[in-house]
Design a protein around this motif. Structure first.
Motif, PDB file in Angstrom:
ATOM      1  N   ILE A 245      26.600  -5.105  67.109  1.00 40.21           N
ATOM      2  CA  ILE A 245      26.182  -3.977  66.284  1.00 40.21           C
ATOM      3  C   ILE A 245      26.523  -2.692  67.017  1.00 40.21           C
ATOM      4  O   ILE A 245      26.631  -2.677  68.254  1.00 40.21           O
ATOM      5  N   GLY A 246      26.723  -1.622  66.234  1.00 39.79           N
ATOM      6  CA  GLY A 246      27.017  -0.320  66.816  1.00 39.79           C
ATOM      7  C   GLY A 246      25.810   0.596  66.729  1.00 39.79           C
ATOM      8  O   GLY A 246      25.183   0.716  65.662  1.00 39.79           O
ATOM      9  N   LEU A 247      25.493   1.224  67.844  1.00 35.13           N
ATOM     10  CA  LEU A 247      24.362   2.155  67.901  1.00 35.13           C
ATOM     11  C   LEU A 247      24.893   3.576  67.762  1.00 35.13           C
ATOM     12  O   LEU A 247      25.812   3.980  68.488  1.00 35.13           O
ATOM     13  N   ILE A 248      24.297   4.333  66.833  1.00 33.77           N
ATOM     14  CA  ILE A 248      24.826   5.638  66.438  1.00 33.77           C
ATOM     15  C   ILE A 248      23.867   6.748  66.866  1.00 33.77           C
ATOM     16  O   ILE A 248      22.643   6.633  66.718  1.00 33.77           O
ATOM     17  N   THR A 249      24.487   7.833  67.359  1.00 37.43           N
ATOM     18  CA  THR A 249      23.742   9.061  67.639  1.00 37.43           C
ATOM     19  C   THR A 249      24.400  10.196  66.864  1.00 37.43           C
ATOM     20  O   THR A 249      25.596  10.467  67.048  1.00 37.43           O
ATOM     21  N   ALA A 308      26.880   2.831  71.865  1.00 36.39           N
ATOM     22  CA  ALA A 308      27.045   1.505  72.472  1.00 36.39           C
ATOM     23  C   ALA A 308      27.352   0.494  71.382  1.00 36.39           C
ATOM     24  O   ALA A 308      26.955   0.662  70.216  1.00 36.39           O
ATOM     25  N   VAL A 309      28.089  -0.507  71.773  1.00 39.80           N
ATOM     26  CA  VAL A 309      28.326  -1.674  70.922  1.00 39.80           C
ATOM     27  C   VAL A 309      27.712  -2.861  71.662  1.00 39.80           C
ATOM     28  O   VAL A 309      28.199  -3.257  72.724  1.00 39.80           O
ATOM     29  N   VAL A 310      26.628  -3.396  71.127  1.00 41.39           N
ATOM     30  CA  VAL A 310      25.855  -4.414  71.852  1.00 41.39           C
ATOM     31  C   VAL A 310      25.850  -5.714  71.058  1.00 41.39           C
ATOM     32  O   VAL A 310      25.967  -5.713  69.825  1.00 41.39           O
ATOM     33  N   PRO A 311      25.734  -6.839  71.753  1.00 38.27           N
ATOM     34  CA  PRO A 311      25.683  -8.126  71.039  1.00 38.27           C
ATOM     35  C   PRO A 311      24.389  -8.277  70.250  1.00 38.27           C
ATOM     36  O   PRO A 311      23.374  -7.653  70.557  1.00 38.27           O
ATOM     37  N   ALA A 376      20.445  -9.070  64.200  1.00 41.42           N
ATOM     38  CA  ALA A 376      21.041  -7.749  64.389  1.00 41.42           C
ATOM     39  C   ALA A 376      19.921  -6.717  64.457  1.00 41.42           C
ATOM     40  O   ALA A 376      19.613  -6.035  63.472  1.00 41.42           O
ATOM     41  N   ILE A 377      19.309  -6.629  65.604  1.00 45.29           N
ATOM     42  CA  ILE A 377      18.149  -5.755  65.802  1.00 45.29           C
ATOM     43  C   ILE A 377      18.572  -4.567  66.662  1.00 45.29           C
ATOM     44  O   ILE A 377      19.200  -4.731  67.717  1.00 45.29           O
ATOM     45  N   ASN A 378      18.222  -3.372  66.192  1.00 50.60           N
ATOM     46  CA  ASN A 378      18.515  -2.146  66.920  1.00 50.60           C
ATOM     47  C   ASN A 378      17.660  -2.104  68.189  1.00 50.60           C
ATOM     48  O   ASN A 378      16.432  -2.028  68.117  1.00 50.60           O
ATOM     49  N   PRO A 379      18.301  -2.178  69.386  1.00 46.61           N
ATOM     50  CA  PRO A 379      17.500  -2.182  70.620  1.00 46.61           C
ATOM     51  C   PRO A 379      16.773  -0.865  70.875  1.00 46.61           C
ATOM     52  O   PRO A 379      15.882  -0.822  71.717  1.00 46.61           O
ATOM     53  N   TRP A 380      17.163   0.215  70.163  1.00 43.57           N
ATOM     54  CA  TRP A 380      16.379   1.445  70.248  1.00 43.57           C
ATOM     55  C   TRP A 380      15.087   1.327  69.439  1.00 43.57           C
ATOM     56  O   TRP A 380      14.145   2.089  69.654  1.00 43.57           O
ATOM     57  N   PHE A 381      15.075   0.371  68.519  1.00 42.25           N
ATOM     58  CA  PHE A 381      13.899   0.175  67.667  1.00 42.25           C
ATOM     59  C   PHE A 381      12.957  -0.872  68.247  1.00 42.25           C
ATOM     60  O   PHE A 381      11.732  -0.710  68.196  1.00 42.25           O
ATOM     61  N   ALA A 382      13.514  -1.948  68.801  1.00 46.05           N
ATOM     62  CA  ALA A 382      12.662  -3.036  69.287  1.00 46.05           C
ATOM     63  C   ALA A 382      13.305  -3.699  70.494  1.00 46.05           C
ATOM     64  O   ALA A 382      14.528  -3.855  70.560  1.00 46.05           O
ATOM     65  N   ILE A 383      12.466  -4.091  71.444  1.00 50.41           N
ATOM     66  CA  ILE A 383      12.896  -4.832  72.632  1.00 50.41           C
ATOM     67  C   ILE A 383      12.497  -6.293  72.434  1.00 50.41           C
ATOM     68  O   ILE A 383      11.359  -6.584  72.059  1.00 50.41           O
TER      69      ILE A 383
END
Length: 779
Positions: A245-249, A308-311, A376-383
């Motif tokens: 997934i791609g994380l966007i700012t 970031a592009v994270v798994p 596909a969980i946004n790591p900025w949203f949940a750990i």
């Protein structure tokens, strides 16, 4: 001939004015005519007879002296002689994938605050006079020249030919304007205006275009863009690979609400490809709640930065994911350690962060867990913390203590110190976990493993069971009644029923606590108290009694805590060394006495065995003696029978004689019979006596021989027997004087052979009583 020449000279001199006039006419004609080919144009300079330029221009209009703004195309052109000078130029050619960027050398000044000249009608800069007459401004021009050939006055305009902007299929064009209105306060990117994809620079400025980075991008295609006004940065499309997934700012937009970490979800921006819709719908700058799923996207990466592009989050088959949400309503209850529980379907396993927030989800530790799979969980949203499932092995159970949930009703009695509640409630669950793997959130609950098989615990320094529950237990040190320090190893077998496991945990907290707080003090104190009334040596004799009392005592202690005591055993007792040495010496003496008695008995049995063997060896002689006795007896009987026969014969023969004769014969016969019987009995007794004597002598001799053979060996005993026979028969086998020598060097009696000879002679001398060696042997 000379006359002819003279005539010609006279004629020429006479026509010289005419020739001069003709030459002057030709020169005048040359100066007043310009012939321009098809790929050329000319510029003019007026040198005489005109007005001067008064506004600071460097290029003149038609009536002004100076380099003219107008140009003349291909053809024949006539001028007033000596007033104009002509300069020919090639047409400016712009290719199919090129543009021409024009800058005016002269004209009116550009107004303050502007960077580009206004656009005026001038036939695409080919009519210089119209450019100046219509108020054209010097400096960079907004209009560009498309592909073609152009007749542009190089004294009025400079032309720079550049490549057109080509955006490939896998590219996007990012635009930054160097001129225009300023952006709105607080904004970084310019609002879009209608300008034909930045190809109409004049429309961009007239429509209120703003300088700075532009929100809109250029999709694939060819563009005729004035690169003096717009800087184009070609970048690759954004590609998110599979499983990522791609994380966007966002770099522009509204302000994120106070207390929030992520901007709210915005509709309509089409995966961040439509920046204008993002801004128009209230998009906020900062980290975005939405993520990019796998795929290719034409995104303005100056506006939306791919941080970031994270798994994807991957949970293994035997694991669970414990979730901590970073965004949402705060937990306000002081006694809560986790957020209010939401169904996983509400937010699609935390993958739809906006749905989670819309449902009123709270930030913090979550009660539901993720099972095996990819998310596909946004790591900025949940750990997500991946942990192993709780595994309960065969032979044990798991007692769950939940720290979250509703208050449950206590299901147990007053003998239990803590609440035991139904499954799912807050407290100790009444039903323990059976063998298997269980998806228990170990951050909001605790699982205590309780063995359900019999547990062997060893109070021993050098021994520990496989379960390691007794790893801290040590050998018990006792003080006996006779003031000796004794070490004792004790083993205890206990059993906890599965149904009682929650009660054990409720009372003691864990099996380890049960051992350290109940078992260890109970065992140690009991044996120490019991040892005070027992002597050290009596610990051996009263061991069974001590075990029985300890077992009974421990059963009573553990029964209170819902634990069954199966057995209590004294494994080993270690007495002081000074005490064990005395006991050991006593036991050794007793064992030696028994050993000596056994050895004596063995010797007696051995003697009996040897006697029996000797008797067995003499058995042939005994049999022979017995046969002899029987033969003698038979002979005596025969004699008696013969005598009786003779007597009978005499009696018969004497029957006819006188009775006196018969009586005399009968008396003689009777006397003979008595004598014969006496002789036979004497012979029998003599034979038996001799046989017994011979038997006893044989036994004695055999026993003597046996002892001598055991003492001397077969060889020496045989040699002695030979010598004794020689001595008893007085055979002279050795000389009166013995002289011996050695074949080796040196003198005197020596060597192993001489020593053997001397030993033999000494033996003979001893047995015969004669002195064999006379003096010292000579060589």
């Amino acid at each position: 001939m000379d006359e002819l020449i003279v005539a010609l000279v006279s004629l020429a001199l006479g026509s010289l004015p005419v020739i001069a006039a003709v030459f002057a006419g030709l020169i005048l004609l040359w100066q007043s005519v310009a012939i321009v080919s098809g790929d050329q144009f000319i510029t003019l300079e007026r040198r005489w007879f005109g007005k001067g330029m008064t506004d600071g221009r460097t290029v003149a209009l038609r009536s002004e002296v100076g380099v003219q703004a107008r140009t003349l195309g291909p053809g024949v052109h006539f001028f007033i002689p000596f007033i104009y000078t002509v300069e020919k130029h090639k047409f400016f050619s712009i290719g199919e994938e090129e543009i021409g960027i024009v800058q005016a050398i002269t004209g009116l000044p550009i107004p303050p605050g502007q960077f580009f000249a206004k656009t005026v009608e001038c036939n695409i800069f080919q009519d210089g006079e119209a450019f100046l007459q219509n108020g054209g401004e010097k400096g960079p021009q907004l209009s560009i020249l498309p592909p073609g050939q152009y007749q542009i006055n190089p004294h009025l305009f400079t032309l720079k030919i550049e490549s057109a902007v080509i955006i490939g299929e896998n590219e996007v064009g990012l635009i930054e304007a160097v001129a225009g209105l300023p952006c709105k306060v607080g904004r970084i990117f310019a609002d879009p205006v209608e300008c034909d994809a930045f190809q109409d620079a004049d429309a961009f400025l007239h429509n209120g275009g703003q300088k700075g980075p532009q929100i809109r991008i250029l999709p694939p295609g060819n563009y005729r863009i004035n690169t003096a006004l717009f800087k184009v940065d070609k970048r690759a499309v954004t590609v998110i690979p599979n499983g990522h997934i791609g994380l966007i700012t966002a770099m522009d937009g509204g302000r994120i609400m106070e207390g929030s970490l992520l901007s709210r979800k915005i509709q309509g921006h089409s995966n961040f490809e439509d920046g204008q819709a993002f801004i128009a719908n209230g998009g906020q700058k900062g980290h975005q709640l939405d993520v990019l799923m796998p795929g290719a996207y034409r995104i303005n990466t100056m506006f939306f930065v791919i941080k970031a592009v994270v798994p994807w989050t991957s949970i293994n088959a035997d694991s669970i994911g414990i979730v901590t949400v970073l965004e949402g309503r705060p937990i306000l209850e002081a006694n809560r350690i986790a957020a209010e529980e939401l169904s996983l379907g509400t937010h699609n396993n935390y993958q739809d962060a906006a749905a989670f927030l819309a449902a009123g989800g709270q930030k913090g530790l979550q009660i539901p867990v993720l099972r095996a799979g990819n998310y596909a969980i946004n790591p900025w949203f949940a750990i997500i913390d991946q942990v192993q499932m709780v595994e309960v092995k065969i032979g044990e159970c798991g007692v769950v203590t939940s720290f979250v949930g509703e208050e449950g009703e206590d299901t147990t009695d007053a003998n239990v110190n803590a609440k035991i509640v139904p499954v799912g409630k807050r407290g100790i669950w009444a039903e323990p976990l059976g063998p298997g793997k269980h998806p228990i959130n170990t951050k909001v609950s605790k699982v205590d493993k309780v063995p359900t098989t019999q547990i062997l615990l060893n109070w021993a320094d050098t021994q520990s069971s496989a379960h390691k529950l007794d790893s801290e237990l040590q050998t018990i040190t006792l003080r006996t009644a006779d003031a000796f320090s004794v070490s004792m190893d004790v083993s205890v077998i206990i059993h906890i029923a599965m149904g009682d496991a929650p009660k054990v945990v409720a009372n003691l907290g864990s099996v380890d606590n049960m051992i350290s707080q109940v078992l260890e003090p109970a065992i140690s104190s009991h044996f120490r108290n019991s040892a005070q009334s027992v002597k050290a040596l009596d610990l051996y004799t009263k061991r069974a009694e001590l075990q029985a009392h300890a077992k009974e005592h421990l059963q009573a202690v553990l029964r209170v805590h819902h634990i069954e005591s199966k057995d209590t055993m004294i494994a080993d007792v270690v007495l002081p060394e000074e005490l064990t040495r005395t006991v050991t010496d006593r036991q050794i003496a007793e064992q030696e006495r028994i050993t000596f008695s056994t050895q004596r008995q063995a010797q007696e049995e051995r003697k009996t065995l040897e006697n029996a063997k000797a008797q067995a060896n003499m058995q042939p002689k005994v049999v022979e003696s017995e046969r002899g006795v029987e033969i003698s007896k038979n002979l005596a009987n025969a004699e008696i029978e013969k005598a009786m026969g003779d007597s009978r014969g005499i009696e018969v023969r004497a029957e006819g004689a006188a009775k006196a004769t018969r009586l005399t014969a009968g008396a003689g016969a009777e006397a003979t019979r008595v004598n014969a019987l006496a002789d036979a009995e004497a012979i029998e007794k003599k034979g038996l006596a001799e046989a017994l004597v011979i038997l006893e002598q044989g036994k004695s001799t055999a026993e003597s021989y046996k002892l001598q053979v055991n003492a001397m060996g077969n060889e020496i005993f045989g040699q002695i027997q030979v010598v004794e026979k020689i001595a008893s028969n007085k055979l002279k086998l050795i000389p009166d004087v013995y002289i011996g020598g050695s074949s080796g060097s040196g003198t005197g009696v020596g060597g192993s052979e001489n020593q053997n000879a001397l030993m033999s002679i000494a033996l003979l001398q001893y047995l015969t009583g004669r002195k064999v060696l006379e003096g010292k042997a000579e060589e």
